[in-house]
Write an enzyme that holds these catalytic residues in place. Structure first.
Site, short mmCIF file in Angstrom:
data_model
loop_
_atom_site.label_atom_id
_atom_site.label_comp_id
_atom_site.label_asym_id
_atom_site.label_seq_id
_atom_site.Cartn_x
_atom_site.Cartn_y
_atom_site.Cartn_z
N GLN A 11 0.84 -1.21 0.00
CA GLN A 11 0.00 0.00 0.00
C GLN A 11 0.87 1.26 0.00
OE1 GLN A 11 -3.92 -0.28 2.32
NE2 GLN A 11 -2.44 -1.12 3.76
N ASP A 39 14.20 -9.54 -1.21
CA ASP A 39 13.46 -10.50 -0.36
C ASP A 39 13.97 -10.41 1.07
OD1 ASP A 39 12.24 -12.57 0.90
OD2 ASP A 39 13.04 -14.15 -0.40
N ALA A 63 7.38 -5.20 4.90
CA ALA A 63 7.18 -5.65 6.28
C ALA A 63 6.32 -6.91 6.29
CB ALA A 63 6.49 -4.57 7.11
N THR A 104 4.56 1.29 13.83
CA THR A 104 3.14 1.09 14.08
C THR A 104 2.70 1.48 15.49
OG1 THR A 104 1.50 -0.70 14.32
CG2 THR A 104 3.79 -1.31 14.62
N TYR A 128 3.69 -9.11 16.09
CA TYR A 128 3.87 -8.03 15.12
C TYR A 128 4.42 -6.78 15.82
CZ TYR A 128 2.55 -4.24 11.90
OH TYR A 128 2.56 -3.13 11.10
N TRP A 153 -3.64 2.12 11.06
CA TRP A 153 -4.85 1.88 10.27
C TRP A 153 -4.70 2.35 8.81
CZ3 TRP A 153 -9.75 3.21 13.70
CH2 TRP A 153 -9.61 2.60 14.95
N1 LIG Z 1 -1.29 -1.61 7.14
C1 LIG Z 1 -1.43 -0.98 8.31
O1 LIG Z 1 -2.55 -0.79 8.82
C2 LIG Z 1 -0.22 -0.44 9.03
C3 LIG Z 1 -0.39 0.17 10.27
C4 LIG Z 1 0.74 0.68 10.94
C5 LIG Z 1 2.00 0.57 10.36
N2 LIG Z 1 2.14 -0.05 9.15
C6 LIG Z 1 3.49 -0.18 8.59
O2 LIG Z 1 3.55 0.55 7.36
C7 LIG Z 1 4.45 -0.08 6.47
C8 LIG Z 1 3.80 -0.32 5.12
O3 LIG Z 1 2.66 -1.15 5.33
P1 LIG Z 1 1.58 -1.43 4.18
O4 LIG Z 1 0.24 -1.15 4.75
O5 LIG Z 1 1.99 -0.77 2.91
O6 LIG Z 1 1.75 -3.00 4.09
P2 LIG Z 1 1.44 -4.01 2.89
O7 LIG Z 1 0.49 -3.40 1.94
O8 LIG Z 1 1.14 -5.32 3.55
O9 LIG Z 1 2.85 -4.08 2.16
C9 LIG Z 1 3.92 -4.79 2.71
C10 LIG Z 1 4.94 -4.99 1.63
O10 LIG Z 1 5.94 -5.88 2.15
C11 LIG Z 1 6.19 -6.83 1.15
N3 LIG Z 1 6.73 -8.07 1.65
C12 LIG Z 1 6.11 -9.11 2.26
N4 LIG Z 1 6.98 -10.11 2.49
C13 LIG Z 1 8.17 -9.69 1.99
C14 LIG Z 1 9.46 -10.26 1.88
N5 LIG Z 1 9.72 -11.49 2.31
N6 LIG Z 1 10.44 -9.53 1.31
C15 LIG Z 1 10.21 -8.30 0.82
N7 LIG Z 1 9.01 -7.71 0.87
C16 LIG Z 1 8.01 -8.40 1.45
C17 LIG Z 1 4.87 -7.06 0.47
O11 LIG Z 1 5.07 -7.66 -0.77
P3 LIG Z 1 4.00 -8.71 -1.37
O12 LIG Z 1 2.68 -8.00 -1.30
O13 LIG Z 1 4.52 -8.96 -2.71
O14 LIG Z 1 4.09 -9.88 -0.43
C18 LIG Z 1 4.39 -5.63 0.36
O15 LIG Z 1 4.96 -5.01 -0.78
C19 LIG Z 1 4.94 -1.37 7.18
O16 LIG Z 1 6.16 -1.10 7.82
C20 LIG Z 1 3.86 -1.60 8.24
O17 LIG Z 1 4.38 -2.31 9.35
C21 LIG Z 1 1.06 -0.54 8.46
#
Ligand SMILES: NC(=O)c1ccc[n+]([C@@H]2O[C@H](COP(=O)([O-])OP(=O)(O)OC[C@H]3O[C@@H](n4cnc5c(N)ncnc54)[C@H](OP(=O)(O)O)[C@@H]3O)[C@@H](O)[C@H]2O)c1
Length: 296
Positions: A11, A39, A63, A104, A128, A153
């Site tokens: 995202q 990776d 992540a 987070t 997490y 979120w």
């Molecule tokens: N989502 C939330 O509500 C939230 C809330 C607070 C903080 N955050 C933080 O914000 C950041 C971005 O989150 P997001 O919402 O964009 O998450 P996301 O949409 O789940 O994206 C995570 C990314 O990590 C990649 N990934 C997964 N396994 C991997 C691996 N083994 N090697 C390399 N890449 C890998 C995924 O690739 P694939 O899709 O190809 O697997 C995806 O591109 C993260 O640090 C997360 O902890 C998120």
């Protein structure tokens, strides 16, 4: 400026490809990239990528974000959220590169109702949250030129999200039940990406502003209010959408047991971010309404 972006398809990663494009040349990688290792399960491979590409800025949007799944694969979550980001930080420090990373609200235990500030003591409730906290700590120790943005979120127009799920369920069901005792701020991936680009520009002039910041949209909501807002907006925007649910009933978190314990109070105070970078965070409703206008 040469920018290395990890997690390009997530995202936040997707939006970063847009917002960072005006700052320089981007090499954007995902876990299955072939030319360079992106990776995060391969810590040594990712470190080698940094050494080879010698970027000026590294932005890590990769992540392990599957909060419930992490409970049963803690070692894997730790590798992705802590060990590999820590290794990137060591390489970044050797190069003198900036490292941007996202963390987070789940680093906190969710007690009380006051918005958390950066100096509050973390006490994660889940694998997490613990692995994300360890990632923050490894980066802060290894790489002085870091920017860590804690957010909550996260939603985006692209891919699945809570709002889309609520819209689907509201069309299928007569009644929805959504929890009303977890509080936070829905935050757009586009907002996070725009703040990142702005902050990176700022840090080129004021490197002393490196550090940890809370970065969420303004205002607050619980998931029940968020769901009601989404359904009301969808009905306004597209009266043709047949929403069956005329009620979004409040229930406590205990009604939906999950493997990972989630914090009740996910409010994050953004005063430090706004004052340091000269920003004004928009209200979460503005961002969610915009995302709905895009997807409906
Ligand atoms: N989502 C939330 O509500 C939230 C809330 C607070 C903080 N955050 C933080 O914000 C950041 C971005 O989150 P997001 O919402 O964009 O998450 P996301 O949409 O789940 O994206 C995570 C990314 O990590 C990649 N990934 C997964 N396994 C991997 C691996 N083994 N090697 C390399 N890449 C890998 C995924 O690739 P694939 O899709 O190809 O697997 C995806 O591109 C993260 O640090 C997360 O902890 C998120």
């Amino acid at each position: 400026m040469n920018i290395l972006l990890f997690g390009k398809g997530g995202q936040v990663g997707w939006e970063l490809q847009r917002s960072l494009s005006v700052l320089g040349t981007i090499t954007a990688l995902d876990h299955d990239s072939t030319e360079h290792c992106g990776d995060f399960a391969n810590t040594a491979g990712v470190a080698e990528t940094v050494r080879t590409l010698r970027p000026d800025v590294i932005v890590n949007a990769a992540a392990h974000t599957a909060v419930d799944k992490a409970e049963s694969e803690a070692d894997f979550a730790r590798t992705l959220n802590a060990t590999t980001p820590g290794a990137i930080a060591l390489e970044a420090a050797k190069l003198g590169a900036w490292l941007v990373h996202y963390s987070t609200d789940y680093v906190f235990d969710g007690s009380g109702s006051r918005p958390w500030v950066e100096t509050d003591m973390p006490a994660p409730l889940s694998v997490y949250g613990r692995t994300k906290l360890e990632g923050e700590q490894l980066i802060a120790q290894a790489c002085p030129k870091h920017l860590i943005l804690r957010t909550s979120w996260v939603y985006a127009a692209r891919g699945g999200n809570f709002a889309k799920t609520m819209l689907r369920l509201a069309q299928e069901r007569d009644r929805l039940t959504v929890i009303d005792d977890q509080w936070g701020a829905p935050t757009g991936a586009d907002l996070l990406a725009d703040v990142t680009a702005h902050a990176l520009r700022h840090l080129q002039q004021r490197p002393q502003d490196a550090g940890l910041y809370h970065c969420v949209a303004a205002g607050e909501a619980n998931w029940n209010e968020y769901a009601k807002f989404v359904i009301a907006k969808a009905q306004q925007a597209q009266p043709a959408i047949k929403i069956k649910a005329n009620e979004v009933a409040p229930v406590p978190t205990s009604a939906f047991p999950t493997p990972a314990v989630r914090p009740h109070n996910s409010r994050l105070h953004t005063g430090k971010l706004q004052a340091t970078f000269g920003l004004q965070m928009p209200h979460w409703q503005a961002g969610v309404a915009r995302m709905l206008a895009e997807i409906l």
